[in-house]
Write an enzyme that holds these catalytic residues in place. Structure first.
Site, PDB file in Angstrom:
ATOM      1  N   SER A  41      30.558 -34.138  53.420  1.00 32.57           N
ATOM      2  CA  SER A  41      31.923 -33.953  52.908  1.00 32.57           C
ATOM      3  C   SER A  41      32.306 -35.222  52.151  1.00 32.57           C
ATOM      4  O   SER A  41      31.713 -36.284  52.395  1.00 32.57           O
ATOM      5  CB  SER A  41      32.871 -33.760  54.092  1.00 32.57           C
ATOM      6  OG  SER A  41      34.215 -33.862  53.679  1.00 32.57           O
ATOM      7  N   TYR A  70      36.087 -35.363  62.492  1.00 30.52           N
ATOM      8  CA  TYR A  70      35.432 -34.766  61.326  1.00 30.52           C
ATOM      9  C   TYR A  70      34.827 -35.863  60.446  1.00 30.52           C
ATOM     10  O   TYR A  70      33.666 -35.813  60.059  1.00 30.52           O
ATOM     11  CB  TYR A  70      36.466 -33.938  60.547  1.00 30.52           C
ATOM     12  CG  TYR A  70      35.884 -33.151  59.395  1.00 30.52           C
ATOM     13  CD1 TYR A  70      35.208 -31.951  59.619  1.00 30.52           C
ATOM     14  CD2 TYR A  70      36.010 -33.591  58.078  1.00 30.52           C
ATOM     15  CE1 TYR A  70      34.678 -31.216  58.566  1.00 30.52           C
ATOM     16  CE2 TYR A  70      35.480 -32.867  57.018  1.00 30.52           C
ATOM     17  CZ  TYR A  70      34.826 -31.677  57.269  1.00 30.52           C
ATOM     18  OH  TYR A  70      34.293 -30.951  56.224  1.00 30.52           O
TER      19      TYR A  70
HETATM   20  N1  LIG Z   1      35.748 -26.120  52.449  1.00 31.99           N
HETATM   21  C1  LIG Z   1      35.869 -27.396  52.207  1.00 31.99           C
HETATM   22  O1  LIG Z   1      36.842 -27.843  51.577  1.00 31.99           O
HETATM   23  C2  LIG Z   1      34.810 -28.353  52.681  1.00 31.99           C
HETATM   24  C3  LIG Z   1      34.909 -29.692  52.261  1.00 31.99           C
HETATM   25  C4  LIG Z   1      33.939 -30.585  52.676  1.00 31.99           C
HETATM   26  C5  LIG Z   1      32.894 -30.171  53.475  1.00 31.99           C
HETATM   27  N2  LIG Z   1      32.822 -28.872  53.874  1.00 31.99           N
HETATM   28  C6  LIG Z   1      31.695 -28.505  54.743  1.00 31.99           C
HETATM   29  O2  LIG Z   1      31.060 -27.349  54.279  1.00 31.99           O
HETATM   30  C7  LIG Z   1      30.418 -26.676  55.361  1.00 31.99           C
HETATM   31  C8  LIG Z   1      30.776 -25.201  55.325  1.00 31.99           C
HETATM   32  O3  LIG Z   1      32.169 -25.047  55.591  1.00 31.99           O
HETATM   33  P1  LIG Z   1      33.074 -23.959  54.866  1.00 31.99           P
HETATM   34  O4  LIG Z   1      34.117 -24.690  54.136  1.00 31.99           O
HETATM   35  O5  LIG Z   1      32.233 -22.969  54.170  1.00 31.99           O
HETATM   36  O6  LIG Z   1      33.793 -23.353  56.157  1.00 31.99           O
HETATM   37  P2  LIG Z   1      33.823 -21.878  56.765  1.00 31.99           P
HETATM   38  O7  LIG Z   1      34.697 -21.992  57.968  1.00 31.99           O
HETATM   39  O8  LIG Z   1      34.177 -20.892  55.716  1.00 31.99           O
HETATM   40  O9  LIG Z   1      32.311 -21.637  57.195  1.00 31.99           O
HETATM   41  C9  LIG Z   1      31.702 -22.313  58.271  1.00 31.99           C
HETATM   42  C10 LIG Z   1      30.746 -21.362  58.983  1.00 31.99           C
HETATM   43  O10 LIG Z   1      30.150 -22.094  60.061  1.00 31.99           O
HETATM   44  C11 LIG Z   1      30.082 -21.219  61.171  1.00 31.99           C
HETATM   45  N3  LIG Z   1      29.986 -21.968  62.429  1.00 31.99           N
HETATM   46  C12 LIG Z   1      30.978 -22.628  63.092  1.00 31.99           C
HETATM   47  N4  LIG Z   1      30.509 -23.114  64.243  1.00 31.99           N
HETATM   48  C13 LIG Z   1      29.186 -22.769  64.315  1.00 31.99           C
HETATM   49  C14 LIG Z   1      28.171 -22.977  65.278  1.00 31.99           C
HETATM   50  N5  LIG Z   1      28.404 -23.633  66.424  1.00 31.99           N
HETATM   51  N6  LIG Z   1      26.938 -22.493  65.005  1.00 31.99           N
HETATM   52  C15 LIG Z   1      26.688 -21.808  63.865  1.00 31.99           C
HETATM   53  N7  LIG Z   1      27.623 -21.567  62.927  1.00 31.99           N
HETATM   54  C16 LIG Z   1      28.864 -22.047  63.153  1.00 31.99           C
HETATM   55  C17 LIG Z   1      31.357 -20.396  61.095  1.00 31.99           C
HETATM   56  O11 LIG Z   1      31.267 -19.213  61.867  1.00 31.99           O
HETATM   57  C18 LIG Z   1      31.472 -20.157  59.607  1.00 31.99           C
HETATM   58  O12 LIG Z   1      30.841 -18.958  59.227  1.00 31.99           O
HETATM   59  C19 LIG Z   1      30.916 -27.393  56.640  1.00 31.99           C
HETATM   60  O13 LIG Z   1      29.908 -28.287  57.078  1.00 31.99           O
HETATM   61  C20 LIG Z   1      32.130 -28.153  56.160  1.00 31.99           C
HETATM   62  O14 LIG Z   1      32.389 -29.288  56.931  1.00 31.99           O
HETATM   63  C21 LIG Z   1      33.762 -27.962  53.503  1.00 31.99           C
END
Ligand SMILES: NC(=O)c1ccc[n+]([C@@H]2O[C@H](COP(=O)([O-])OP(=O)(O)OC[C@H]3O[C@@H](n4cnc5c(N)ncnc54)[C@H](O)[C@@H]3O)[C@@H](O)[C@H]2O)c1
Length: 304
Positions: A142, A155
């Site tokens: 991130s 986080y």
């Molecule tokens: N969306 C943003 O703005 C953003 C910014 C920076 C980083 N990220 C990172 O991107 C990655 C994806 O996040 P996203 O934004 O798509 O969120 P999201 O919530 O849409 O997707 C995350 C997925 O991870 C799954 N998950 C949660 N706990 C789990 C576990 N214990 N085992 C297996 N799966 C699990 C959830 O069920 C979900 O489907 C994450 O690592 C997040 O930290 C997202």
């Protein structure tokens, strides 16, 4: 990694957001997919979307906190698809909390899902890559793993861990034929900011004085405002795939992330001022939304 067609990819957290968009984009590049998540209902829906693209796809439950599940699912992967070419460690969560009310269980949960997941994944899949001297590992960190931003403390801590681990693996694995990348997304429109009670540790005093529904509503408004300028996952994935093709260690989706990284090294005073200003702006945004509902949040929380 320049050739994707007919190669095998494993993705964690593929039922939603960035993981789902990655799966769809890699299906367009004709990869064979093994997608995993804990949310099996959503994962099955993504599997159906992928099948419409006429690719080979398997979907399986894998709780990234549980090494046993990784071990079993990696065995299944190798039996069904063979060698692993691309490993995308994407699953992640955020839990909002306050420095005045540290909840150890929340810290543990976030570090388990965001950081330990990658240790588990590497332990399960790296031996196959090392045996062949090829493969590409992509860890999703991130912007919050690049600078001490306004995201929740556990986080940020977990994402700095992901960045450090990836950087340390880079040279060690490069000489053994394996590429390693870390993606540092900024704000991407996904469910990570969808308001769910387990994602926020409310101050107990705030809950004593005000109805939970009202506080939920305020946080929903705050999340909506933060996500107003967020990028769509599909647009972000195009940038990420370009970075993977170039075997980049760091993959950013906006120039600002690399500028902040440069500022940290080149102008420490400016960087310190930036951190203070950024935090102040976020606290003012939260304060404004609470005030609109007649609550002075500073009576309950001093730092977020
Ligand atoms: N969306 C943003 O703005 C953003 C910014 C920076 C980083 N990220 C990172 O991107 C990655 C994806 O996040 P996203 O934004 O798509 O969120 P999201 O919530 O849409 O997707 C995350 C997925 O991870 C799954 N998950 C949660 N706990 C789990 C576990 N214990 N085992 C297996 N799966 C699990 C959830 O069920 C979900 O489907 C994450 O690592 C997040 O930290 C997202």
């Amino acid at each position: 990694m320049d050739v994707f067609k007919d190669k095998n990819v494993f993705i964690t957290g593929a039922a939603s957001g960035i993981g789902r968009s990655f799966a769809l984009a890699l299906a367009d590049l004709e990869m064979n997919l093994f997608i995993t998540d804990i949310n099996m209902e959503n994962l099955e829906n993504v599997k159906k979307e992928l099948e419409e693209k006429n690719v080979i796809v398997y979907a399986s439950k894998c709780d990234v906190c549980n090494y046993k599940e990784f071990e079993e699912v990696s065995k299944d992967f190798h039996e069904k698809l063979g060698d692993i070419d691309l490993l995308i460690n994407n699953a992640g969560i955020a839990i909002v909390g306050s420095i005045d009310n540290i909840i150890l269980e929340d810290w543990k949960k976030v570090l388990d899902v965001n950081l330990w997941s990658i240790v588990h994944s590497i332990k399960a899949f790296l031996p196959n890559m090392l045996k062949r001297g090829s493969g590409h590992i992509v860890n999703i960190a991130s912007g919050a793993g690049i600078f001490g931003s306004v995201e929740p403390l556990p986080y940020i801590t977990s994402k700095f861990g992901v960045v450090g681990l990836t950087e340390a693996l880079f040279a060690r694995l490069k000489k053994r034929g394996i590429n390693v990348s870390v993606i540092a997304p900024t704000y991407i429109k996904t469910d990570i900011f969808k308001l769910e009670s387990e994602k926020i540790a409310y101050s107990p005093k705030l809950l004593d004085d005000h109805k939970k529904e009202k506080i939920d509503e305020i946080y929903r408004e705050i999340f909506e405002e933060i996500m107003k300028s967020a990028m769509s996952p599909d647009r972000a994935i195009k940038k990420y795939i370009r970075g993977i093709k170039k075997n980049q260690l760091y993959i950013f989706d906006v120039i600002a992330t690399s500028q902040i990284l440069a500022m940290k090294g080149n102008n420490p005073q400016q960087y310190e001022d930036f951190l203070v200003m950024y935090q102040k702006n976020r606290e003012e945004l939260i304060k404004k939304h609470f005030l609109q509902h007649g609550i002075n949040i500073e009576d309950y929380i001093e730092s977020y």
